[in-house]
Write a protein that holds these residues in place. Structure first.
Motif: not given
Length: 134
Positions: A111, A113-114, A129
């Motif tokens: 994760w 992407s965060e 991601p």
């Protein structure tokens, strides 16, 4: 037959103790927003164990953070210890909660992407991601 590895740990105040037998299914750092909020931290570094490999003693409470996960913490001091799958299959144990906090090293980041913009990932580990691809 060789003896199975056992690692122990617990919360800040000592009211909750746990014991993990064998090796984890995986060791990951999760950067998702739910983990950030649940841990009060930029990420959740955890070792995932089969639920049957984990023994917990002490008074804990839990919060259902999603349909799939509940967060488990010490009722006395609030230490965030586990993310337990609601289907009963596995539990993520916070790496820093082990007595030997260097017992496990993460093998990947999920994760990303965060992840927070100021977190620099330069450890050479794979980054995904979202979750790890099948």
């Amino acid at each position: 037959m060789a003896a199975q590895t056992v690692r122990e740990g617990g919360c800040l105040c000592g009211a909750v103790r746990f014991r993990a037998e064998g090796e984890p299914l995986n060791v990951r750092v999760c950067h998702c927003r739910r983990c950030q909020m649940a841990m009060g931290s930029p990420f959740f570094a955890r070792a995932l164990f089969d639920q049957r490999a984990l023994t917990i003693q002490g008074d804990t409470a839990c919060y259902p953070s999603s349909e799939a996960l509940e967060r488990v913490f010490c009722k006395a001091c609030g230490t965030r210890l586990f993310s337990r799958r609601t289907n009963g299959s596995a539990t993520g144990v916070a790496l820093a909660a082990f007595d030997d906090r260097n017992a496990f090293a993460p093998t990947e980041h999920i994760w990303v992407s965060e992840k927070l913009h100021w977190v620099c990932l330069d450890d050479g580990l794979p980054q995904y991601p979202g979750t790890v691809p099948p």
